[in-house]
Design an enzyme around this catalytic site. Structure first.
Site, PDB file in Angstrom:
ATOM      1  N   CYS A   2       0.841  -1.199   0.000  1.00 22.21           N
ATOM      2  CA  CYS A   2       0.000   0.000   0.000  1.00 22.21           C
ATOM      3  C   CYS A   2       0.878   1.252   0.000  1.00 22.21           C
ATOM      4  O   CYS A   2       2.088   1.188   0.177  1.00 22.21           O
ATOM      5  CB  CYS A   2      -0.878   0.024   1.237  1.00 22.21           C
ATOM      6  N   ARG A  27       3.357   0.758  -6.831  1.00 20.96           N
ATOM      7  CA  ARG A  27       3.383  -0.301  -5.815  1.00 20.96           C
ATOM      8  C   ARG A  27       2.216  -1.266  -5.994  1.00 20.96           C
ATOM      9  O   ARG A  27       2.198  -2.335  -5.390  1.00 20.96           O
ATOM     10  CB  ARG A  27       3.312   0.324  -4.412  1.00 20.96           C
ATOM     11  N   TRP A  83      -3.777  -2.243  -1.018  1.00 15.74           N
ATOM     12  CA  TRP A  83      -3.646  -3.540  -1.693  1.00 15.74           C
ATOM     13  C   TRP A  83      -4.214  -4.527  -0.688  1.00 15.74           C
ATOM     14  O   TRP A  83      -3.644  -4.738   0.377  1.00 15.74           O
ATOM     15  CB  TRP A  83      -2.159  -3.800  -1.966  1.00 15.74           C
ATOM     16  N   ASN A 109      -0.036   0.880   6.424  1.00 16.23           N
ATOM     17  CA  ASN A 109       0.570  -0.103   5.515  1.00 16.23           C
ATOM     18  C   ASN A 109       1.044  -1.279   6.342  1.00 16.23           C
ATOM     19  O   ASN A 109       1.474  -1.093   7.484  1.00 16.23           O
ATOM     20  CB  ASN A 109       1.802   0.479   4.819  1.00 16.23           C
ATOM     21  N   GLY A 110       1.015  -2.477   5.744  1.00 13.69           N
ATOM     22  CA  GLY A 110       1.529  -3.643   6.446  1.00 13.69           C
ATOM     23  C   GLY A 110       0.421  -4.411   7.122  1.00 13.69           C
ATOM     24  O   GLY A 110      -0.744  -4.327   6.726  1.00 13.69           O
ATOM     25  N   GLU A 491      17.048 -20.965 -12.911  1.00  8.28           N
ATOM     26  CA  GLU A 491      16.648 -19.556 -12.830  1.00  8.28           C
ATOM     27  C   GLU A 491      17.878 -18.639 -12.990  1.00  8.28           C
ATOM     28  O   GLU A 491      17.808 -17.611 -13.666  1.00  8.28           O
ATOM     29  CB  GLU A 491      15.923 -19.295 -11.501  1.00  8.28           C
ATOM     30  N   LYS A 495      18.277 -15.901 -15.980  1.00 10.56           N
ATOM     31  CA  LYS A 495      18.543 -14.476 -15.730  1.00 10.56           C
ATOM     32  C   LYS A 495      19.775 -14.044 -16.520  1.00 10.56           C
ATOM     33  O   LYS A 495      19.799 -12.961 -17.100  1.00 10.56           O
ATOM     34  CB  LYS A 495      18.797 -14.230 -14.235  1.00 10.56           C
ATOM     35  N   GLU A 498      18.833 -13.749 -20.214  1.00 12.88           N
ATOM     36  CA  GLU A 498      17.878 -12.724 -20.635  1.00 12.88           C
ATOM     37  C   GLU A 498      18.385 -11.297 -20.450  1.00 12.88           C
ATOM     38  O   GLU A 498      18.032 -10.436 -21.231  1.00 12.88           O
ATOM     39  CB  GLU A 498      16.485 -12.925 -20.011  1.00 12.88           C
ATOM     40  N   HIS A 514      28.045 -36.511 -18.499  1.00 12.87           N
ATOM     41  CA  HIS A 514      27.491 -37.146 -19.693  1.00 12.87           C
ATOM     42  C   HIS A 514      27.471 -36.194 -20.889  1.00 12.87           C
ATOM     43  O   HIS A 514      26.627 -36.331 -21.766  1.00 12.87           O
ATOM     44  CB  HIS A 514      26.073 -37.660 -19.408  1.00 12.87           C
ATOM     45  N   LYS A 613       7.464  -7.910 -20.816  1.00  9.19           N
ATOM     46  CA  LYS A 613       7.064  -8.322 -19.469  1.00  9.19           C
ATOM     47  C   LYS A 613       5.915  -9.327 -19.524  1.00  9.19           C
ATOM     48  O   LYS A 613       5.844 -10.251 -18.743  1.00  9.19           O
ATOM     49  CB  LYS A 613       6.620  -7.074 -18.690  1.00  9.19           C
TER      50      LYS A 613
HETATM   51  C1  G6P Z   1       7.950 -13.382 -19.902  1.00  7.01           C
HETATM   52  C2  G6P Z   1       8.829 -12.651 -18.894  1.00  7.01           C
HETATM   53  C3  G6P Z   1       9.383 -13.622 -17.860  1.00  7.01           C
HETATM   54  C4  G6P Z   1       8.251 -14.395 -17.213  1.00  7.01           C
HETATM   55  C5  G6P Z   1       7.398 -15.121 -18.266  1.00  7.01           C
HETATM   56  C6  G6P Z   1       6.143 -15.708 -17.668  1.00  7.01           C
HETATM   57  O1  G6P Z   1       8.746 -14.174 -20.735  1.00  7.01           O
HETATM   58  O2  G6P Z   1       9.892 -12.020 -19.560  1.00  7.01           O
HETATM   59  O3  G6P Z   1      10.076 -12.901 -16.846  1.00  7.01           O
HETATM   60  O4  G6P Z   1       8.763 -15.336 -16.317  1.00  7.01           O
HETATM   61  O5  G6P Z   1       6.967 -14.189 -19.257  1.00  7.01           O
HETATM   62  O6  G6P Z   1       5.327 -14.660 -17.260  1.00  7.01           O
HETATM   63  P1  G6P Z   1       4.134 -14.798 -16.217  1.00  7.01           P
HETATM   64  O7  G6P Z   1       3.515 -13.437 -16.172  1.00  7.01           O
HETATM   65  O8  G6P Z   1       3.196 -15.834 -16.776  1.00  7.01           O
HETATM   66  O9  G6P Z   1       4.718 -15.218 -14.920  1.00  7.01           O
END
Ligand code: G6P
Length: 618
Positions: A2, A27, A83, A109-110, A491, A495, A498, A514, A613
């Site tokens: 919030c 936020r 929120w 908030n919180g 992961e 990262k 990407e 292998h 995104k």
């Molecule tokens: C895109 C973003 C990733 C994300 C993926 C899934 O490729 O660049 O960062 O993990 O979508 O997105 P979602 O909104 O379904 O978690």
């Protein structure tokens, strides 16, 4: 996540407060409101939805009779974006909240953890509440303690509360004063000429003043038009340094960090705290009553299938270990874009979990719909209220990470992992698979994660930056891990690809011999996730094999596991927690490694090439 803005000074503040809220929109929020004190009484306006709705509600007050709001003269007020945590998204639950007489208004908030107990006490004394929120109790407590001195009433109320929160209060008898308090959630003062702001983040008032004072945990602050007085829980005055903020408007939106990604990495303790805290009300209880799936129904689930894309898929992989280990329920993982094309076998005893931070990823939505058509109970884990996933699912479990602007998912990933831990523990408890002592132990560990995430960021960043400096010009990164460490490696490699565009691969360490071992030479950095797990010794042997090829081993280890140093060139330690929970900490140095590598290469980490995104089209 919030937002709070408060103002006291010489200028009419209604529009200043709304402008402040606009700066906190990033936020994330689902409703908003404000209260203004003018001519001996306080009027409030609240609205569900975005700030345009609040503006419309403010305009309507011209007819509805909330004089302080309708006219623009009020020079003291409070405003909030909410929120939802406790209580649905309704106008009644939006802040500000007040006591029954409407003399005290607060925004918070919180989370107030002991709100039920305190609320019961006030109800027993004959008081009535008008919302379902945990926040409203704060207004009632201030009213109860009030004896003419607002600061003292806030101090007394503060002593009654448990949880993590920041709040600001206004009293009808004090038209020139606001009082705030802070415990774990941010609160900052903006000092202007003849006016003072109190907000949850600097951008809320940066257009008006750049002179700030920060409040620390356990402090109470009283502001008036001449400035601020900070005291502690015992009333002892605290001296606070005055700072001049030099950020430009762009930097302000990034909270002073050079990029959104770095800001969001640093928001992870808050994001995880928001996701877990009120769902763990007691040390023996996981409260997921927001799901339509009941604990009783969950005992009939024979299989969990997780469908997701990208980083969300990796969160699912981490969750699989927790659900299987705690609940003894088989978990299958599927990349959503594959699942729907293989004519999957689905039964009504399946729980299909779609993980999508945006709630809009086309492949994940299609996989969820298919599973639902075929009779499974479909549960969405998402960060976005009102997203398509919330409409396509039977049950929804929200992560509460706030808006994530950087394309590379960071705080949404750790919040997803936290949400799956909750789901796993809830199912295990319903099915009677864990004894009470183990549940209490795990809940205690879960509650400590926000603090430990903060410690991990602070404790590893400088070392990670040095590692990035040694390797950013390299042509390849390899990530190796076993068991619970493997999804962390996947992961980490994602990262690195990407945002740094450096070819990277993640492999199960036992599979390395292998084939991938052929890639190794003395120029290859190999990141090994060697946190505590039942297979740590095996991981150490794999690290020794890597080093024998001359590669540079960078290990991520659990604090106190000094033996890892013997097989690594550099070891980054993360705090100790239950080994199943260790991935949520181990991933942080890997986020930082990709980040610093990309920055050294001069790349735009917030908007990497070819990536968006949200991927909504097929
Ligand atoms: C895109 C973003 C990733 C994300 C993926 C899934 O490729 O660049 O960062 O993990 O979508 O997105 P979602 O909104 O379904 O978690």
């Amino acid at each position: 996540m919030c937002g709070i803005v408060g103002y006291v000074g010489g200028r009419p503040c209604r529009d200043l407060l709304i402008a402040g809220l606009e700066k906190l929109e990033y936020r994330g929020y689902d409703s908003a409101g404000l209260s203004l004190l003018d001519d001996g009484h306080i009027d409030s306006v609240r609205a569900v939805g975005n700030l345009a709705n609040l503006r419309a509600a403010v305009a309507d007050e011209r007819d509805a009779g909330a004089v302080a709001v309708a006219q623009t003269e009020a020079t003291i007020g409070l405003a909030h974006t909410r929120w939802a945590t406790h209580g649905r998204v309704t106008e009644e639950n939006a802040h500000p909240h007040s006591d029954e007489e409407g003399d005290v208004h607060i925004v918070l908030n919180g989370i107030v953890e002991n709100h039920s107990e305190l609320r019961r006490g006030r109800i027993a004394d004959g008081h009535e509440f008008s919302s379902e929120t945990d926040a409203e109790i704060v207004a009632h407590l201030i009213e109860r303690h009030y004896d003419g001195d607002l600061t003292e009433a806030v101090r007394a109320a503060f002593a009654d509360l448990r949880g993590h929160y920041a709040f600001v209060a206004m009293h009808v008898e004090h038209p020139g004063m606001l009082v705030g308090a802070r415990q774990e959630c941010p609160l900052v003062i903006g000092l202007g000429k003849g006016e003072t702001f109190l907000a949850s983040a600097i951008p809320a008032f940066l257009r008006e003043t750049r002179t700030v004072m920060r409040i620390e945990n356990g402090e109470i602050v009283t502001i008036d038009e001449d400035g601020a007085t900070v005291t502690d829980a015992d009333g002892e005055p605290h001296e606070r340094e005055i700072e001049e903020v030099t950020w430009d408007e762009d930097a302000a939106e990034r909270g002073g960090y050079p990029t959104f990604m770095m800001k969001e990495i640093h928001e992870q303790p808050d994001a995880v705290a928001e996701t877990i805290t009120d769902r763990l009300p007691e040390l023996d209880e996981v409260d997921l009553s927001e799901l339509t799936l009941t604990p009783e129904q969950s005992t009939r689930i024979r299989r969990v299938v997780i469908v997701a894309c990208g980083t969300s898929y990796h969160a699912g992989l981490v969750g699989r270990y927790a659900i299987e280990a705690w609940g003894r329920i088989p978990v299958e993982m599927d990349i959503a874009s594959e699942y729907r094309y293989r004519d999957p076998v689905v039964s009504p005893d399946d729980l299909v979990v779609g993980i999508t931070q945006s709630g809009e990823t086309a492949d994940t939505l299609a996989a969820m719909r298919l599973a639902r058509e075929r009779g499974a109970h479909v549960l969405a884990i998402t960060n976005v209220m009102g997203s398509q996933a919330t409409r396509d699912a039977d049950s929804v479990l929200f992560t509460r990470a706030g808006l994530e602007i950087g394309v590379a998912a960071t705080k949404t990933f750790t919040s997803q992992v936290a949400a799956i831990y909750l789901l796993g523990l809830w199912m295990a408890q319903a099915r009677g698979e864990l004894d009470a002592a183990r549940v209490t132990e795990l809940i205690g560990e879960l509650k400590s994660l926000p603090r430990k995430i903060g410690e991990t960021i602070e404790g590893t960043e400088a070392q990670v930056r040095a590692v990035a400096r040694s390797h950013y010009e390299g042509r390849f990164f390899l990530f190796l891990g076993r068991h619970i460490g493997l999804p962390v490696c996947l992961e980490g490699a994602l990262k690195m690809k990407e945002i740094s565009y450096i070819p990277s691969d993640a492999y199960a360490a036992g599979e390395m011999k292998h084939g991938p071992i052929a890639l190794l030479d003395e120029t290859t950095p190999v990141v090994c996730v060697a946190t505590d797990s039942p297979v740590l010794e095996k991981t150490l042997s794999n690290m020794a094999e890597v080093r024998a090829r001359g590669a540079d081993v960078i290990a991520i280890a659990t604090e106190g596991s000094e033996q890892v140093c013997d097989d690594a060139d550099q070891t980054l330690f993360v705090p100790r927690t239950d080994w199943i929970l260790q991935p949520i900490l181990a991933v942080i140095p890997l986020q930082l490694l990709a980040y610093h590598t990309a920055r050294l290469l001069g790349l735009n980490v917030d908007q990497p090439r070819n990536l968006a995104k949200t991927v909504t089209v097929e």
